[in-house]
Write a protein that holds these residues in place. Structure first.
Motif, PDB file in Angstrom:
ATOM      1  N   ARG A 196       2.404   1.902  -3.385  1.00  0.00           N
ATOM      2  CA  ARG A 196       1.453   2.468  -4.339  1.00  0.00           C
ATOM      3  C   ARG A 196       1.217   3.953  -4.063  1.00  0.00           C
ATOM      4  O   ARG A 196       0.982   4.731  -4.979  1.00  0.00           O
ATOM      5  CB  ARG A 196       0.127   1.704  -4.270  1.00  0.00           C
ATOM      6  N   LEU A 197       1.270   4.319  -2.807  1.00  0.00           N
ATOM      7  CA  LEU A 197       1.045   5.714  -2.431  1.00  0.00           C
ATOM      8  C   LEU A 197       2.315   6.552  -2.549  1.00  0.00           C
ATOM      9  O   LEU A 197       2.251   7.782  -2.503  1.00  0.00           O
ATOM     10  CB  LEU A 197       0.518   5.789  -0.989  1.00  0.00           C
ATOM     11  N   MET A 230       1.110   9.655   7.188  1.00  0.00           N
ATOM     12  CA  MET A 230      -0.210   9.247   6.734  1.00  0.00           C
ATOM     13  C   MET A 230      -0.731   8.053   7.527  1.00  0.00           C
ATOM     14  O   MET A 230      -1.941   7.874   7.688  1.00  0.00           O
ATOM     15  CB  MET A 230      -0.144   8.907   5.244  1.00  0.00           C
ATOM     16  N   CYS A 231       0.178   7.225   8.038  1.00  0.00           N
ATOM     17  CA  CYS A 231      -0.199   6.009   8.756  1.00  0.00           C
ATOM     18  C   CYS A 231      -0.097   6.176  10.271  1.00  0.00           C
ATOM     19  O   CYS A 231      -0.870   5.576  11.030  1.00  0.00           O
ATOM     20  CB  CYS A 231       0.689   4.842   8.343  1.00  0.00           C
ATOM     21  N   ILE A 276       0.841  -1.200   0.000  1.00  0.00           N
ATOM     22  CA  ILE A 276       0.000   0.000   0.000  1.00  0.00           C
ATOM     23  C   ILE A 276       0.875   1.250   0.000  1.00  0.00           C
ATOM     24  O   ILE A 276       0.647   2.192  -0.762  1.00  0.00           O
ATOM     25  CB  ILE A 276      -0.943  -0.001   1.219  1.00  0.00           C
ATOM     26  N   HIS A 318      -6.240  -0.140   1.189  1.00  0.00           N
ATOM     27  CA  HIS A 318      -6.778  -0.082   2.552  1.00  0.00           C
ATOM     28  C   HIS A 318      -8.234  -0.537   2.546  1.00  0.00           C
ATOM     29  O   HIS A 318      -8.976  -0.219   1.624  1.00  0.00           O
ATOM     30  CB  HIS A 318      -6.689   1.357   3.078  1.00  0.00           C
ATOM     31  N   ARG A 352      -8.054   7.714  -2.068  1.00  0.00           N
ATOM     32  CA  ARG A 352      -6.774   7.328  -2.658  1.00  0.00           C
ATOM     33  C   ARG A 352      -6.114   6.223  -1.829  1.00  0.00           C
ATOM     34  O   ARG A 352      -5.540   5.279  -2.377  1.00  0.00           O
ATOM     35  CB  ARG A 352      -5.868   8.557  -2.735  1.00  0.00           C
ATOM     36  N   ILE A 353      -6.187   6.333  -0.512  1.00  0.00           N
ATOM     37  CA  ILE A 353      -5.596   5.307   0.349  1.00  0.00           C
ATOM     38  C   ILE A 353      -6.351   3.990   0.192  1.00  0.00           C
ATOM     39  O   ILE A 353      -5.749   2.915   0.120  1.00  0.00           O
ATOM     40  CB  ILE A 353      -5.593   5.779   1.812  1.00  0.00           C
ATOM     41  N   ILE A 384       4.850   6.670  -0.288  1.00  0.00           N
ATOM     42  CA  ILE A 384       5.114   7.324   0.999  1.00  0.00           C
ATOM     43  C   ILE A 384       6.286   6.695   1.757  1.00  0.00           C
ATOM     44  O   ILE A 384       6.534   7.046   2.907  1.00  0.00           O
ATOM     45  CB  ILE A 384       3.865   7.312   1.894  1.00  0.00           C
ATOM     46  N   ALA A 398      -5.452   2.243  -2.892  1.00  0.00           N
ATOM     47  CA  ALA A 398      -4.141   1.595  -2.788  1.00  0.00           C
ATOM     48  C   ALA A 398      -4.213   0.258  -2.062  1.00  0.00           C
ATOM     49  O   ALA A 398      -3.231  -0.492  -2.055  1.00  0.00           O
ATOM     50  CB  ALA A 398      -3.152   2.523  -2.078  1.00  0.00           C
TER      51      ALA A 398
END
Length: 466
Positions: free
Chosen positions: A108-109, A119-120, A105, A208, A202-203, A111, A206
């Protein structure tokens, strides 16, 4: 564990672990009316330093291997760390996102390492601004994420003469209060305005999982205390139906608050699709001339064909409960909900204004539910209401149907806990309830008419328990 709730817990435990290990921002809202973070937490004073799990882990505190304490179990750390159950999910929250799927994930993002991505981390570890020098990041979601920073109460909450009221006055969060508990849980199980606490479309695209929340169920999965006479004396007896209903109201309140926030309600030229029902868009597409639409009309959502529908799973449950508990307020709620859906087809200012009115009514329902004790007759009546002719036609999409079958099982468990019915009697209804679960097993094979029939069959069987 009784047969009536076993299936619910096992399904929800799997779902909760699944969501936590991918980015746990599932369904978070508190009592925030446009404020940057949960007013429930702010009112409880959670600006104090988080000292870390080790500060609670002494063998004379919460670190025993057996739950044989005189006042509290004292093996709470062991339960928090339990690898084989949903009760240990919070302790695994940071470690789990470092696994293959979490890494995929994050890739794909774009990050980087999810264990270091803002973000997490907003939901997978206690807030950085509140971590003290001894706090271990590897603790993930520690004790103080729910109970509040212990800086001001850790030295006094176990002393002779200490009281729960005094602990709360010093900053402990009163989780026995349904609205406060909902506010705390929703921040990472639905989303908030704080950094790293919102799983946008968006998340989810990816990888989630879809956001879902039910307060009483999640509370059951995370419970690490015995509700004995001493607990009842200090904090009162838990009313499962109150938790369920209050959680539904506050989840909607949070959703509408976030939607109305211009930083959350739009992203680029598109609306933030997080707020909309996944399956009004994610349907099979065919160019064949004989193709037929797969959607069916929803009487609670007066929107033009082809428009994405706002996720109304909490609205449906609130409407069902309000018809029993507060009919006049329920009629106002239904009118406000229809007006909000209609405004979505106009323009954003109209939708935001309608959201404010609906949010106010949802808040009034939260207050009404939080003050109320629910008896056997009311609980049965809410079960009936969920499958009634007034509510059942609104089960046109997967999300609302999942909430409905979880609600039925949760309400049955409440009846068992209050000795309104026996566990053995509920077990006899299991086959019908499992048919309703089977109807929402696969979101890509969801068929609304089949679900309604299955839910109706379950409720007709439950009526025999009266």
């Amino acid at each position: 564990m009784n047969g009536g709730i076993a299936s619910l817990r096992s399904r929800a435990a799997a779902g909760l672990a699944f969501c936590l290990c991918l980015g746990l921002s599932l369904v978070a809202l508190a009592i925030a009316f446009g404020t940057p973070s949960s007013t429930a937490k702010a009112a409880a004073g959670d600006s104090a330093t988080h000292l870390g799990v080790a500060s609670c882990a002494g063998s004379t505190c919460h670190g025993r291997q057996e739950g044989d304490g005189k006042v509290v179990r004292q093996d709470e750390i062991k339960l928090w760390q339990e690898e084989s159950s949903a009760g240990g999910t919070h302790s695994r929250s940071l470690r789990l996102i470092s696994g293959p799927r979490g890494q995929a994930i994050a890739a794909r993002l774009g990050i980087g390492d999810p264990a270091n991505a803002a973000m997490c981390l907003g939901c997978h570890v206690d807030p950085a601004a509140r971590r003290g020098p001894l706090f271990q990041k590897s603790d993930g979601v520690g004790c103080e994420a729910c109970h509040g920073g212990a800086q001001n109460w850790i030295q006094t909450h176990y002393t002779v003469g200490a009281s729960h009221a005094r602990n709360v006055a010093q900053g402990m969060i009163p989780l026995e209060n349904a609205k406060v508990r909902a506010g705390v849980c929703l921040d990472c199980h639905f989303g908030s305005a704080d950094a790293g606490q919102f799983v946008n479309h968006r998340i989810m695209a990816a990888g989630h999982p879809r956001i879902v929340f039910e307060l009483d169920l999640f509370s059951t999965l995370q419970q690490h205390h015995n509700e004995d006479a001493d607990y009842v004396r200090r904090k009162g007896r838990t009313d499962d139906v109150r938790l369920w209903a209050t959680g539904q109201a506050m989840a909607l309140e949070r959703s509408l608050t976030l939607y109305s926030n211009p930083g959350r309600g739009t992203e680029g030229v598109f609306p933030e699709f997080y707020f909309f029902d996944c399956h009004t868009c994610h349907r099979r597409i065919s160019d064949e001339p004989s193709a037929r639409p797969t959607s069916i009309a929803n009487p609670g959502r007066p929107i033009p064909q082809g428009m994405p529908a706002y996720n109304d799973e909490n609205m449906i449950m609130l409407s069902a409960a309000a018809r029993v508990v507060a009919p006049e307020l329920g009629r106002r709620f239904d009118a406000d909900a229809r007006a909000f859906h209609a405004a979505l087809a106009q323009d954003r200012p109209s939708a935001v204004a309608a959201a404010a009115r609906l949010r106010e009514t949802a808040g009034a329902l939260a207050d009404a539910f939080a003050r109320r004790s629910f008896g056997r007759a009311e609980t049965f009546a809410i079960v009936d209401s969920i499958a009634s002719d007034a509510i059942s036609p609104r089960f046109t999409d997967y999300e609302g149907s999942v909430q409905a079958v979880m609600a039925i099982d949760t309400l049955l468990n409440a009846l068992i806990n209050e000795r309104g019915v026996s566990g053995g009697a509920v077990a006899a209804t299991r086959a019908e309830i499992n048919r309703a679960y089977a109807a929402v097993k696969d979101p890509n094979d969801y068929r609304p008419l089949e679900f309604r029939r299955a839910l109706g069959g379950a409720v007709r069987t439950i009526r025999t328990l009266r």
